[in-house]
Design a protein around this motif. Structure first.
Motif, PDB file in Angstrom:
ATOM      1  N   MET A 141       0.745  -1.074   0.010  1.00  0.00           N
ATOM      2  CA  MET A 141      -0.067   0.100   0.206  1.00  0.00           C
ATOM      3  C   MET A 141       0.891   1.105   0.028  1.00  0.00           C
ATOM      4  SD  MET A 141      -3.093  -0.170   2.380  1.00  0.00           S
ATOM      5  CE  MET A 141      -3.842  -1.903   2.826  1.00  0.00           C
ATOM      6  N   ASN A 142       0.278   2.477  -0.514  1.00  0.00           N
ATOM      7  CA  ASN A 142       1.114   3.622  -0.366  1.00  0.00           C
ATOM      8  C   ASN A 142       1.073   4.117   1.150  1.00  0.00           C
ATOM      9  OD1 ASN A 142       2.038   6.059  -1.020  1.00  0.00           O
ATOM     10  ND2 ASN A 142       0.398   6.774  -2.251  1.00  0.00           N
ATOM     11  N   LYS A 143       2.444   4.191   1.782  1.00  0.00           N
ATOM     12  CA  LYS A 143       2.629   4.613   2.848  1.00  0.00           C
ATOM     13  C   LYS A 143       2.762   6.003   3.228  1.00  0.00           C
ATOM     14  CE  LYS A 143       3.241   0.227   3.876  1.00  0.00           C
ATOM     15  NZ  LYS A 143       2.258  -0.512   4.571  1.00  0.00           N
ATOM     16  N   ILE A 144       2.566   6.870   2.151  1.00  0.00           N
ATOM     17  CA  ILE A 144       2.573   8.103   2.367  1.00  0.00           C
ATOM     18  C   ILE A 144       1.455   8.837   3.014  1.00  0.00           C
ATOM     19  CG2 ILE A 144       2.598  10.486   1.080  1.00  0.00           C
ATOM     20  CD1 ILE A 144       4.257   8.976  -1.108  1.00  0.00           C
ATOM     21  N   LEU A 145       1.315   9.554   4.146  1.00  0.00           N
ATOM     22  CA  LEU A 145       0.245  10.114   4.881  1.00  0.00           C
ATOM     23  C   LEU A 145       0.132  11.681   4.506  1.00  0.00           C
ATOM     24  CD1 LEU A 145      -1.746   9.757   7.222  1.00  0.00           C
ATOM     25  CD2 LEU A 145      -0.122  10.605   8.760  1.00  0.00           C
ATOM     26  N   SER A 146      -1.162  11.831   3.910  1.00  0.00           N
ATOM     27  CA  SER A 146      -1.505  13.231   3.559  1.00  0.00           C
ATOM     28  C   SER A 146      -2.662  13.676   4.206  1.00  0.00           C
ATOM     29  CB  SER A 146      -1.825  13.451   2.134  1.00  0.00           C
ATOM     30  OG  SER A 146      -1.925  14.454   1.494  1.00  0.00           O
ATOM     31  N   HIS A 147      -2.677  15.152   4.703  1.00  0.00           N
ATOM     32  CA  HIS A 147      -3.710  15.761   5.385  1.00  0.00           C
ATOM     33  C   HIS A 147      -4.294  16.857   4.349  1.00  0.00           C
ATOM     34  CE1 HIS A 147      -2.846  13.661   9.252  1.00  0.00           C
ATOM     35  NE2 HIS A 147      -1.612  14.252   8.996  1.00  0.00           N
ATOM     36  N   ASP A 148      -4.196  16.810   3.173  1.00  0.00           N
ATOM     37  CA  ASP A 148      -4.431  17.500   1.983  1.00  0.00           C
ATOM     38  C   ASP A 148      -5.814  17.123   1.626  1.00  0.00           C
ATOM     39  OD1 ASP A 148      -4.732  19.486   0.107  1.00  0.00           O
ATOM     40  OD2 ASP A 148      -2.967  18.870  -1.457  1.00  0.00           O
ATOM     41  N   ARG A 149      -6.818  18.118   1.699  1.00  0.00           N
ATOM     42  CA  ARG A 149      -8.210  18.075   1.246  1.00  0.00           C
ATOM     43  C   ARG A 149      -8.398  17.509  -0.099  1.00  0.00           C
ATOM     44  NH1 ARG A 149     -12.000  17.831   4.929  1.00  0.00           N
ATOM     45  NH2 ARG A 149     -12.140  19.402   6.609  1.00  0.00           N
ATOM     46  N   LYS A 150      -7.349  17.872  -1.051  1.00  0.00           N
ATOM     47  CA  LYS A 150      -7.309  17.608  -2.369  1.00  0.00           C
ATOM     48  C   LYS A 150      -7.474  15.952  -2.607  1.00  0.00           C
ATOM     49  CE  LYS A 150      -5.488  21.993  -3.936  1.00  0.00           C
ATOM     50  NZ  LYS A 150      -4.209  22.782  -4.350  1.00  0.00           N
ATOM     51  N   GLU A 151      -6.739  15.360  -1.750  1.00  0.00           N
ATOM     52  CA  GLU A 151      -6.583  13.810  -1.654  1.00  0.00           C
ATOM     53  C   GLU A 151      -7.908  13.450  -1.531  1.00  0.00           C
ATOM     54  OE1 GLU A 151      -3.786  11.983  -2.709  1.00  0.00           O
ATOM     55  OE2 GLU A 151      -3.098  14.184  -3.343  1.00  0.00           O
ATOM     56  N   GLU A 152      -8.765  14.066  -1.135  1.00  0.00           N
ATOM     57  CA  GLU A 152     -10.062  13.310  -0.715  1.00  0.00           C
ATOM     58  C   GLU A 152     -11.098  13.546  -1.782  1.00  0.00           C
ATOM     59  OE1 GLU A 152     -11.745  14.759   2.912  1.00  0.00           O
ATOM     60  OE2 GLU A 152      -9.892  14.457   4.005  1.00  0.00           O
ATOM     61  N   THR A 153     -10.611  13.876  -3.044  1.00  0.00           N
ATOM     62  CA  THR A 153     -11.436  13.916  -4.271  1.00  0.00           C
ATOM     63  C   THR A 153     -11.484  12.447  -4.816  1.00  0.00           C
ATOM     64  OG1 THR A 153      -9.673  14.412  -5.582  1.00  0.00           O
ATOM     65  CG2 THR A 153     -10.906  16.481  -4.742  1.00  0.00           C
TER      66      THR A 153
END
Length: 66
Positions: A1-13
């Protein structure tokens, strides 16, 4: 799995979620399918026994061959 953690709302699209899903290997995708299936069966064990399901108007497009 992708192990990168993002808190960017753009990633929720939907596009961001699709990119994440596409980054998974076939085995990881299959594992997710099994986990989702197990969760659904845990919540509603009789879901496989449902008969005569009716579509909800405006929610699902059912295609049929003429």
């Amino acid at each position: 799995m992708n192990k990168i953690l993002s808190h960017d709302r753009k990633e929720e699209t939907p596009e961001g979620k699709a990119r994440w899903f596409q980054s998974l290997s076939l085995k990881e995708r299959a594992d997710l399918l099994c986990q989702f299936t197990d969760m659904i069966l845990f919540i509603n064990p009789n879901i496989g026994e449902k008969k005569d399901a009716q579509p909800v108007a405006g929610r699902v497009l059912v295609l049929s061959q003429a």
